[in-house]
Write an enzyme that holds these catalytic residues in place. Structure first.
Site, short mmCIF file in Angstrom:
data_model
loop_
_atom_site.label_atom_id
_atom_site.label_comp_id
_atom_site.label_asym_id
_atom_site.label_seq_id
_atom_site.Cartn_x
_atom_site.Cartn_y
_atom_site.Cartn_z
N ARG A 79 38.29 31.36 17.48
CA ARG A 79 38.80 30.02 17.16
C ARG A 79 39.46 29.37 18.38
O ARG A 79 40.46 28.65 18.24
CB ARG A 79 39.82 30.08 16.01
CG ARG A 79 39.21 30.35 14.65
CD ARG A 79 38.57 29.11 14.07
NE ARG A 79 37.75 29.41 12.92
CZ ARG A 79 38.18 29.34 11.66
NH1 ARG A 79 39.39 28.93 11.40
NH2 ARG A 79 37.36 29.63 10.69
N ARG A 97 42.13 23.41 15.79
CA ARG A 97 43.23 22.47 15.54
C ARG A 97 44.46 22.63 16.41
O ARG A 97 45.27 21.72 16.49
CB ARG A 97 43.64 22.57 14.06
CG ARG A 97 42.64 21.93 13.14
CD ARG A 97 42.86 22.37 11.72
NE ARG A 97 42.57 23.80 11.62
CZ ARG A 97 42.53 24.46 10.47
NH1 ARG A 97 42.78 23.85 9.34
NH2 ARG A 97 42.26 25.74 10.46
N ARG A 155 38.90 15.18 15.37
CA ARG A 155 38.94 15.37 13.92
C ARG A 155 39.50 14.17 13.18
O ARG A 155 39.32 14.04 11.98
CB ARG A 155 39.70 16.65 13.57
CG ARG A 155 38.89 17.91 13.75
CD ARG A 155 37.86 18.13 12.63
NE ARG A 155 38.50 18.69 11.45
CZ ARG A 155 38.67 18.05 10.32
NH1 ARG A 155 38.24 16.81 10.18
NH2 ARG A 155 39.26 18.63 9.30
N ASP A 202 30.06 26.69 12.15
CA ASP A 202 30.83 27.43 11.17
C ASP A 202 29.97 28.51 10.55
O ASP A 202 28.75 28.39 10.48
CB ASP A 202 31.40 26.51 10.08
CG ASP A 202 32.48 27.23 9.28
OD1 ASP A 202 33.62 27.31 9.75
OD2 ASP A 202 32.16 27.78 8.20
N TYR A 229 31.55 34.53 0.04
CA TYR A 229 31.69 33.07 -0.14
C TYR A 229 30.69 32.56 -1.17
O TYR A 229 31.02 31.72 -2.01
CB TYR A 229 31.52 32.33 1.19
CG TYR A 229 32.75 32.42 2.06
CD1 TYR A 229 33.88 31.66 1.78
CD2 TYR A 229 32.80 33.28 3.14
CE1 TYR A 229 35.02 31.75 2.55
CE2 TYR A 229 33.93 33.38 3.93
CZ TYR A 229 35.04 32.62 3.62
OH TYR A 229 36.17 32.72 4.39
O1 CP3 Z 1 36.07 28.47 18.40
C1 CP3 Z 1 35.44 29.17 17.57
O2 CP3 Z 1 35.84 30.29 17.22
C2 CP3 Z 1 34.09 28.69 17.10
C3 CP3 Z 1 34.02 27.99 15.88
C4 CP3 Z 1 34.17 28.68 14.52
C5 CP3 Z 1 34.59 27.96 13.37
N1 CP3 Z 1 34.48 28.77 12.30
C6 CP3 Z 1 35.00 26.55 13.31
C7 CP3 Z 1 35.98 26.16 12.27
C8 CP3 Z 1 33.88 29.97 14.12
C9 CP3 Z 1 33.43 31.16 14.93
C10 CP3 Z 1 34.07 30.01 12.70
C11 CP3 Z 1 33.81 31.21 11.88
C12 CP3 Z 1 34.24 31.24 10.48
N2 CP3 Z 1 34.23 30.23 9.58
C13 CP3 Z 1 34.62 32.41 9.82
C14 CP3 Z 1 34.64 33.78 10.42
C15 CP3 Z 1 35.75 33.95 11.36
C16 CP3 Z 1 37.07 34.16 10.72
O3 CP3 Z 1 37.95 33.34 10.95
O4 CP3 Z 1 37.20 35.18 10.06
C17 CP3 Z 1 34.92 32.07 8.49
C18 CP3 Z 1 35.41 33.01 7.42
C19 CP3 Z 1 34.66 30.69 8.36
C20 CP3 Z 1 34.75 29.87 7.12
C21 CP3 Z 1 35.79 28.84 7.26
N3 CP3 Z 1 35.73 27.76 8.11
C22 CP3 Z 1 37.00 28.75 6.55
C23 CP3 Z 1 37.48 29.77 5.52
C24 CP3 Z 1 37.65 27.60 7.00
C25 CP3 Z 1 38.92 27.00 6.44
C26 CP3 Z 1 40.11 27.74 6.86
C27 CP3 Z 1 40.68 27.13 8.09
O5 CP3 Z 1 40.94 27.85 9.06
O6 CP3 Z 1 40.92 25.92 8.03
C28 CP3 Z 1 36.85 27.02 8.01
C29 CP3 Z 1 37.16 25.80 8.78
C30 CP3 Z 1 36.94 25.83 10.27
N4 CP3 Z 1 35.86 26.36 10.91
C31 CP3 Z 1 37.79 25.27 11.25
C32 CP3 Z 1 37.19 25.47 12.50
C33 CP3 Z 1 37.71 25.01 13.86
C34 CP3 Z 1 39.12 24.55 10.98
C35 CP3 Z 1 38.84 23.34 10.52
C36 CP3 Z 1 39.07 21.93 10.67
O7 CP3 Z 1 38.92 21.34 11.75
O8 CP3 Z 1 39.37 21.38 9.62
#
Ligand code: CP3
Length: 353
Positions: free
Chosen positions: A29, A33, A42, A78, A155
């Site tokens: 990540r 944010r 965003r 994602d 999921y």
């Molecule tokens: O920089 C990076 O790591 C690359 C981008 C990336 C995102 N999601 C963007 C994202 C990666 C590698 C992921 C993987 C992801 N997504 C996982 C596996 C990794 C982990 O954290 O265990 C999972 C379970 C998801 C599913 C997911 N996406 C959830 C549960 C959420 C909401 C929870 C949260 O953190 O807000 C997301 C949203 C998400 N994916 C964000 C980002 C940058 C945050 C969102 C936003 O901008 O609103």
């Protein structure tokens, strides 16, 4: 040879357990944010809009590479993106996380899932990869990624985040044939998807089995290992290094390793040397600072980095990362300071021990 060439980069070298000048570092990540540049985008676009646009996704992928001293870029996308072309549309509900619109509740729903063609249905992701590679121009390697069958299935079945994975485990234990069919479909889809990412230019792939720590070793072996292994088997012929990541996996490290992965990702719940001993010296290790350590105080954070690097003791094949993703409330300066600190100390520890 040009030392900035990805083939000679310290991150790729560490994946192969070759000697490096300093410990490579990147963060799960690392785009997100906590970065003002990301928050600014965003305000104008939703997460899914960012993922759908190669131009925007490439911009976001490069934000941390420009702002931090990281040794790798990770594709901005994602984990859930492949669900939609499989026939499982989803959206992100503000403050709640992902919502899968019609979660899987029957064998018929499993049989209806589409094994799609990523070059058609996710062509925009592949276009992002080509754009990022061109813009990186060899600065650092690009990591592609996908979810592992268990985490994707959780999921698809729960319909969103889950605390105890009750429905997921109910299907696993109650209808094992349906479970295996579902996970086999995910393994096929992810195998194709990652092969297409590699063809488009990613140089390493990470498989996220973020929630698989919910299982014990026996259930992992029976219900998960064959499906995760299928993905690593598909990727084996590509020559691209693979990272196998999960959290809460201290009790299933050997089983996770046996499913595959040149690099095993470990979280902070286990000391990194203990994890490495169990996994074996023939794998590289990625980890394992607790992401909340980044909130501060910064001197305490550095103490923990010292501890991790001392436990690694200069063994080749360590990639510094967090045990899970950077939290949104993390100060950017702390992330910058951490990357710098690892680079400054990551080589001297080996010599001192
Ligand atoms: O920089 C990076 O790591 C690359 C981008 C990336 C995102 N999601 C963007 C994202 C990666 C590698 C992921 C993987 C992801 N997504 C996982 C596996 C990794 C982990 O954290 O265990 C999972 C379970 C998801 C599913 C997911 N996406 C959830 C549960 C959420 C909401 C929870 C949260 O953190 O807000 C997301 C949203 C998400 N994916 C964000 C980002 C940058 C945050 C969102 C936003 O901008 O609103």
């Amino acid at each position: 040879m040009d030392t900035t060439e990805p083939a000679t980069s310290r991150f790729l070298r560490a994946c192969r357990r070759e000697a490096v000048d300093v410990t490579p570092v990147w963060f799960m990540r690392q785009a997100g944010r906590y970065m003002p540049e990301y928050r600014a985008l965003r305000e104008r676009y939703s997460l899914l809009e960012l993922c759908a646009s190669p131009e925007l996704a490439a911009t976001v992928t490069l934000q941390p590479v420009d702002a931090l001293e990281v040794d790798a870029a990770i594709l901005f996308s994602d984990l859930l993106i492949p669900l939609a072309p499989m026939g499982l549309p989803f959206h992100f509900a503000p403050g709640e996380g992902p919502v899968i619109e019609s979660p899987i509740r029957s064998l018929e729903a499993i049989d209806r899932l589409r094994v799609f063609e990523p070059r058609e249905d996710l062509a925009h992701v592949l276009a992002t990869i080509r754009l990022v590679r061109a813009r990186l121009a060899g600065r650092v390697p690009l990591i592609g990624f996908a979810g592992a069958p268990f985490t994707l299935a959780s999921y698809a079945i729960e319909g969103g985040a889950s605390r105890n994975f009750a429905r997921t485990k109910a299907l696993m234990f109650g209808e094992p044939e349906a479970w295996h069919r579902l996970c086999d479909t995910f393994a096929t889809v992810v195998g194709h998807y990652l092969s297409a990412q590699i063809e488009a230019g990613v140089e390493v792939v990470q498989i996220f089995d973020s929630w698989v720590g919910a299982l014990d070793a026996r259930d992992y072996r029976e219900f998960v290992q064959p499906h995760s292994r299928k993905i690593f088997d598909i990727l084996d012929g590509t020559g691209v290094p693979t990272i196998h990541f999960g959290t809460g996996t201290s009790t299933i490290l050997e089983e996770l390793r046996d499913a595959g992965g040149d690099v095993i990702g470990v979280d902070w719940r286990i000391p990194i040397d203990e994890a490495w001993e169990r996994i074996g010296e023939n794998r590289a290790i990625q980890g394992n600072l607790d992401p909340t350590r980044l909130l501060g105080p910064i001197e305490r954070m550095f103490d923990h980095v010292d501890d991790i690097l001392a436990r690694v003791g200069g063994r080749p094949g360590h990639i510094f990362n967090l045990g899970h993703g950077i939290l949104p409330e993390t100060p950017v300066e702390h992330v910058q300071a951490l990357a710098q600190y690892v680079h400054n100390l990551g080589s001297s520890h080996g010599r001192a021990h």
